[in-house]
Enzyme design. Structure first.
Site, short mmCIF file in Angstrom:
data_model
loop_
_atom_site.label_atom_id
_atom_site.label_comp_id
_atom_site.label_asym_id
_atom_site.label_seq_id
_atom_site.Cartn_x
_atom_site.Cartn_y
_atom_site.Cartn_z
N SER A 12 1.15 7.57 -1.64
CA SER A 12 0.48 7.40 -2.94
C SER A 12 -1.04 7.53 -2.84
CB SER A 12 0.82 6.03 -3.53
OG SER A 12 0.36 4.98 -2.69
N GLY A 13 -1.60 7.57 -1.63
CA GLY A 13 -3.04 7.69 -1.47
C GLY A 13 -3.51 9.13 -1.58
N TYR A 14 -4.82 9.32 -1.44
CA TYR A 14 -5.37 10.67 -1.55
C TYR A 14 -4.87 11.58 -0.43
CZ TYR A 14 -8.71 8.82 -4.99
OH TYR A 14 -9.29 8.25 -6.09
N CYS A 149 -12.37 12.77 9.48
CA CYS A 149 -12.88 14.01 8.89
C CYS A 149 -14.26 14.40 9.43
CB CYS A 149 -12.91 13.90 7.37
SG CYS A 149 -13.87 12.50 6.73
N ASN A 309 -12.67 17.13 3.36
CA ASN A 309 -12.28 15.94 4.11
C ASN A 309 -10.82 15.57 3.97
OD1 ASN A 309 -13.52 15.27 1.38
ND2 ASN A 309 -12.52 13.31 1.84
#
Length: 341
Positions: A12-14, A149, A309
């Site tokens: 559910s995160g980026y 990143c 990123n």
């Protein structure tokens, strides 16, 4: 060929959303299993609206995950290390995108993350998920740890000269990162009203990624980091001193020799134009890392790198590692070139 089954913890995160975007279009992935403790039972496209019309998947709970061929761990730093031992039976290949297995030394881990590592015996078992440096090891790796990143950008910026022993003394790495680098959990520091228009130096010195860069390059690294008023993108500017004087054509030759066969590294160091050095803006959605350089007075050198990123800095790099591990072409599922303007 029958495709594989890929699970995503923290879907559910980026970063989880980027993994979903890439894996749903991957020609060798037959099934994607998105896992979210908090949102189990809800539709994926309700959280990741860019996936509307692409999938009808719903998030699953961890208890509802059957065995997979690969499991991506887009889970929180300092929490993932306790999960890994129990996940070995769920998938034969684990690709971790947290920071918990990036550093080989548990003492260094504790210094930078403020907690004791609970599974230090596993640290040496994880192969760094950076294909440009560890491709042969990744071909047989069952445990992979994807770098941060800005660490990925800095390592790729420094690698051609560090590998040839051409940097002398300490290197200062100045990192710049968009707001998505902080993750999807909103805090007061990430409110639009606070970030818009701001260039916040949130780590004046000693940023966590400096330990990863030091480990990969063997250089003495000091790293600062600034939050930029952008959503996506990471850029690093590395300042060092050459051990021997070099001219621009020699620098370009060294970079070309190291990156000639790399599918996702581009050398960008031009004398004219709007984008003379690596610029994150034109890399949104792509798995490329652009690297460039500039010479100062005497033996001073500036090395620059930029990437998205969430892609080459996280999800795309993880899928590139998967492609290598499975013996597939590295570009599979990762051919998107980025956007302009």
């Amino acid at each position: 060929m029958t495709g594989i089954r890929a699970g995503i913890l923290g879907a559910s995160g980026y970063i989880g959303g980027e993994l979903l975007r890439v894996l749903l279009g991957h020609p060798r992935v037959a099934a994607v299993v998105p896992v979210s403790r908090r949102l189990a039972g809800r539709r994926v496209d309700g959280v990741h609206p860019n996936l509307r019309g692409t999938t009808e998947l719903v998030f699953r709970s961890m208890d509802d995950v059957s065995p997979c061929d690969v499991l991506f761990l887009a889970t929180p730093h300092t929490q993932t290390m306790d999960m890994v031992p129990g996940l070995r039976s769920v998938a034969p290949c684990l690709i971790d995108l947290s920071a918990d297995f990036r550093l080989r030394d548990p003492v260094v881990y504790e210094r930078y993350y403020g907690t004791v590592h609970t599974n230090p015996s596993l640290l040496a078992d994880f192969v760094p998920g950076l294909p440009e440096l560890y491709r042969e090891q990744l071909e047989e790796a069952d445990l992979i740890s994807v770098p941060g990143c800005m660490a990925t950008a800095a390592i790729l910026a420094l690698y051609p000269l560090s590998a040839d022993g051409l940097l002398d003394g300490a290197v200062w790495v100045d990192g710049r990162i968009g707001s998505s680098g902080a993750g999807s959990a909103a805090t007061s520091t990430n409110l639009h009203a606070e970030r818009s228009g701001a260039m916040r130096v949130f780590a004046p010195a000693g940023h966590r990624h400096e330990a990863e860069v030091r480990q990969a390059t063997g250089l003495e690294i000091t790293m600062s980091a600034t939050g930029m008023p952008e959503v996506r993108g990471a850029q690093v500017v590395c300042r060092g001193r050459l051990s021997t004087p070099l001219r621009e054509p020699e620098l370009r030759r060294i970079h070309r020799e190291h990156y000639a066969d790399e599918p996702f590294v581009r050398i960008v160091a031009q004398r004219r134009g709007l984008y003379r050095l690596p610029e994150p803006k034109v890399m949104h959605g792509s798995n490329f890392c652009d690297v460039g350089f500039a010479l100062g007075d005497d033996r001073d050198v500036v090395l620059v790198a930029a990437l998205d990123n969430l892609v080459k800095g996280a999800a795309g790099n993880a899928v590139q590692c998967l492609n290598i591990r499975m013996g597939w072409p590295e570009r599979l599922g990762l051919a998107f070139p980025g956007l302009h303007p």
